[in-house]
Design a protein around this motif. Structure first.
Motif, mmCIF file in Angstrom:
data_model
loop_
_atom_site.group_PDB
_atom_site.id
_atom_site.type_symbol
_atom_site.label_atom_id
_atom_site.label_comp_id
_atom_site.label_asym_id
_atom_site.label_seq_id
_atom_site.Cartn_x
_atom_site.Cartn_y
_atom_site.Cartn_z
ATOM 1 N N GLY B 31 104.695 -37.011 20.695
ATOM 2 C CA GLY B 31 105.525 -35.870 20.323
ATOM 3 C C GLY B 31 104.712 -34.784 19.638
ATOM 4 N N ALA B 32 103.701 -35.193 18.884
ATOM 5 C CA ALA B 32 102.840 -34.206 18.222
ATOM 6 C C ALA B 32 102.023 -33.441 19.252
ATOM 7 C CB ALA B 32 101.919 -34.893 17.214
ATOM 8 N N SER B 33 101.543 -34.124 20.291
ATOM 9 C CA SER B 33 100.771 -33.364 21.273
ATOM 10 C C SER B 33 101.697 -32.510 22.134
ATOM 11 C CB SER B 33 99.819 -34.255 22.080
ATOM 12 O OG SER B 33 100.505 -35.060 22.981
ATOM 13 N N ALA B 34 102.913 -32.981 22.389
ATOM 14 C CA ALA B 34 103.886 -32.136 23.099
ATOM 15 C C ALA B 34 104.186 -30.873 22.279
ATOM 16 C CB ALA B 34 105.172 -32.912 23.362
ATOM 17 N N HIS B 35 104.279 -31.051 20.959
ATOM 18 C CA HIS B 35 104.510 -29.887 20.105
ATOM 19 C C HIS B 35 103.354 -28.886 20.233
ATOM 20 C CE1 HIS B 35 106.108 -27.555 16.799
ATOM 21 N NE2 HIS B 35 104.886 -27.490 16.323
ATOM 22 N N GLY B 36 102.142 -29.416 20.293
ATOM 23 C CA GLY B 36 100.975 -28.539 20.460
ATOM 24 C C GLY B 36 101.042 -27.749 21.758
ATOM 25 N N ARG B 37 101.470 -28.404 22.834
ATOM 26 C CA ARG B 37 101.610 -27.673 24.102
ATOM 27 C C ARG B 37 102.598 -26.522 23.938
ATOM 28 N NH1 ARG B 37 101.381 -32.930 25.892
ATOM 29 N NH2 ARG B 37 103.571 -33.163 26.417
ATOM 30 N N GLY B 38 103.704 -26.811 23.275
ATOM 31 C CA GLY B 38 104.686 -25.759 23.030
ATOM 32 C C GLY B 38 104.103 -24.610 22.219
ATOM 33 N N GLU B 39 103.347 -24.942 21.191
ATOM 34 C CA GLU B 39 102.722 -23.903 20.367
ATOM 35 C C GLU B 39 101.875 -22.950 21.199
ATOM 36 O OE1 GLU B 39 100.630 -24.583 16.552
ATOM 37 O OE2 GLU B 39 101.143 -26.674 16.920
ATOM 38 N N ALA B 40 101.111 -23.519 22.144
ATOM 39 C CA ALA B 40 100.231 -22.682 22.962
ATOM 40 C C ALA B 40 101.056 -21.703 23.793
ATOM 41 C CB ALA B 40 99.366 -23.557 23.871
ATOM 42 N N PHE B 41 102.130 -22.207 24.399
ATOM 43 C CA PHE B 41 102.967 -21.313 25.202
ATOM 44 C C PHE B 41 103.678 -20.288 24.316
ATOM 45 C CE2 PHE B 41 102.559 -24.866 28.267
ATOM 46 C CZ PHE B 41 102.081 -24.143 29.351
ATOM 47 N N ASP B 42 104.067 -20.708 23.108
ATOM 48 C CA ASP B 42 104.731 -19.765 22.214
ATOM 49 C C ASP B 42 103.771 -18.657 21.794
ATOM 50 O OD1 ASP B 42 106.945 -18.777 20.901
ATOM 51 O OD2 ASP B 42 106.541 -19.884 19.049
ATOM 52 N N TYR B 43 102.520 -19.026 21.612
ATOM 53 C CA TYR B 43 101.501 -18.027 21.286
ATOM 54 C C TYR B 43 101.466 -16.950 22.374
ATOM 55 C CZ TYR B 43 97.010 -16.188 19.805
ATOM 56 O OH TYR B 43 96.009 -15.355 19.375
ATOM 57 N N LEU B 44 101.567 -17.399 23.624
ATOM 58 C CA LEU B 44 101.549 -16.449 24.746
ATOM 59 C C LEU B 44 102.844 -15.643 24.828
ATOM 60 C CD1 LEU B 44 99.800 -18.570 27.527
ATOM 61 C CD2 LEU B 44 98.806 -16.791 26.092
ATOM 62 N N LEU B 45 103.895 -16.147 24.198
ATOM 63 C CA LEU B 45 105.149 -15.373 24.127
ATOM 64 C C LEU B 45 105.145 -14.433 22.922
ATOM 65 C CD1 LEU B 45 107.814 -18.138 24.881
ATOM 66 C CD2 LEU B 45 107.227 -16.210 26.371
ATOM 67 N N GLY B 46 104.043 -14.398 22.190
ATOM 68 C CA GLY B 46 103.997 -13.562 20.996
ATOM 69 C C GLY B 46 104.789 -14.157 19.835
ATOM 70 N N GLU B 47 105.113 -15.447 19.927
ATOM 71 C CA GLU B 47 105.883 -16.133 18.878
ATOM 72 C C GLU B 47 107.123 -15.329 18.476
ATOM 73 O OE1 GLU B 47 102.919 -17.131 15.905
ATOM 74 O OE2 GLU B 47 102.229 -18.843 17.075
ATOM 75 N N ALA B 48 107.789 -14.795 19.493
ATOM 76 C CA ALA B 48 109.016 -14.037 19.251
ATOM 77 C C ALA B 48 109.971 -14.275 20.421
ATOM 78 C CB ALA B 48 108.694 -12.545 19.137
ATOM 79 N N SER B 49 111.259 -14.135 20.153
ATOM 80 C CA SER B 49 112.266 -14.332 21.194
ATOM 81 C C SER B 49 112.365 -13.067 22.044
ATOM 82 C CB SER B 49 113.624 -14.621 20.552
ATOM 83 O OG SER B 49 113.496 -15.699 19.648
ATOM 84 N N SER B 50 112.132 -13.215 23.327
ATOM 85 C CA SER B 50 112.195 -12.066 24.229
ATOM 86 C C SER B 50 113.647 -11.690 24.500
ATOM 87 C CB SER B 50 111.509 -12.413 25.546
ATOM 88 O OG SER B 50 112.267 -13.405 26.208
ATOM 89 N N ALA B 51 113.845 -10.520 25.091
ATOM 90 C CA ALA B 51 115.193 -10.087 25.465
ATOM 91 C C ALA B 51 115.832 -11.100 26.427
ATOM 92 C CB ALA B 51 115.132 -8.704 26.107
#
Lengths: 243, 243
Positions: B31-51
């Protein structure tokens, strides 16, 4: 057991190896989530070494061979994933190996050193001193190891430490799947590739390198170009998915 | 302690919370490594909720409110990161809450149930049966819970289980930062956003939704468009970094 013909076999084996290494105290939990971040970026790279990554790996070999005191700085994730590959590279490049941990405890230092030695790696030992321009125990390294080295290969490194090593005038080579990380942006040479794909290629290049090729690779080296190529490769993966 | 003015405060707090939850056996190392994968993708989303993510969150609220037996399926990562947010959403949407784990043990089921209950969540309990079209214990769920539900919100779900739920004719809403994952591609509605940003927005939308707006959101829903928008946002981040 992961079937060998699974399309993502290598990635799943690495994931399992990291989880096992957490259970045996070689990798900290934070290392498991860092591994996950790497997996995501590797997915965007198509889980394959790009042409520019291969060039970076050859250039890394040239820098290691040209160094008068090259060293490989090994952390928990690197030891867990690639102890054999580190032994081969140390032999082919003539680089020393020092264990250097972000989450440093004597227990982990001992466990990782023993794990590397069991794989036949010769590990520098001695009393660490606070010699890097960083606060607290993150400054620790060996005087005759990383401190004295002119070329340092630090796979999977923290941004602050990468900066500190660069500020000391060292040639810093990193292996980092995130081309946007501070480490990737700060290092002298950034290999944007997965650790166990990158290390054997650097080793192979060390074995085959001629003096002229090495000089040429170092003269032509442009880290911005390598980072740009990695970003472009990731963009292509996303664009393909949008078709 | 992470300083509150750190530009990546939320992300670093979540990372720490996951590491703590591994140590308390609520989250497995995987689960910790799955969380890391999510973090990487969130970084590419600018860590913000898009429209488009915000639209997806409103649409999720509409589906939950329109369901006759909506349910929220909670795993270890979700419990560790968002117990309070799950309570609020369950209250606002009328959805039941069932704990459902990929790495299922009685100890973890009990630890996560207790953790949720301590946050005031009413958790369905009973004897799990093998009711999902999956092998082994991954088929387990409650007959009066996920099995009987018509709308299932499953944040951070495994691809096989997402597919199984869809194959049973359920409306499956997921929250997944990787728009290329099998879960994201398979779900009825994919919210490509970070869990603790997404849940309060779904809750808020449940509180404010009119019948007409809900009907319109469901009629207009196009999951491919949502996924496309997320991929496009990630591409833009990479393109900006290449400037």
């Amino acid at each position: 057991m992961i079937p060998k013909d699974h399309p993502r076999y290598q990635s799943l084996v690495a994931r399992e190896r990291i989880a096992d290494a957490v259970r045996s105290n070689i990798v900290v939990v934070e290392g498991a989530s860092a591994h996950g971040r790497g997996e995501a970026f590797d997915y965007l790279l198509g889980e394959a070494s790009s042409a520019s990554a291969k060039r970076a790996e050859k250039t890394a070999a040239a820098f290691l061979l040209a160094g008068s005191r090259p060293i490989i700085s090994v952390n928990g994730n690197t030891a867990a994933l690639a102890a054999d590959e580190i032994r081969e590279l140390a032999e082919a490049s003539g680089a020393a190996v020092e264990v250097n941990l972000f989450h440093r405890t004597e227990e982990r230092m001992a466990a990782i050193t023993a794990h590397l030695q069991a794989a036949g790696v010769t590990v520098l030992e001695g009393t660490a001193e606070r010699l890097l321009p960083l606060s607290h125990d993150r400054a620790l390294c060996l005087r005759e190891g990383i401190y004295a080295a002119d070329v340092v290969l630090v796979p999977l490194e923290d941004g602050d430490r990468c900066e500190a090593l660069v500020s000391m005038g060292k040639t810093v080579i990193t292996i980092d799947l995130n081309p946007l990380s501070r480490t990737a942006q700060t290092a002298t040479l950034t290999i944007v590739d997965e650790l166990t794909r990158a290390l054997p290629r650097i080793t192979q290049a060390c074995r085959n390198m001629t003096h002229e090729t090495g000089e040429q690779l170092m003269a032509d080296h442009d880290n911005q170009r390598l980072l740009y190529a990695a970003l472009q490769r990731m963009q292509e993966t996303l664009a393909d998915a949008m078709d």
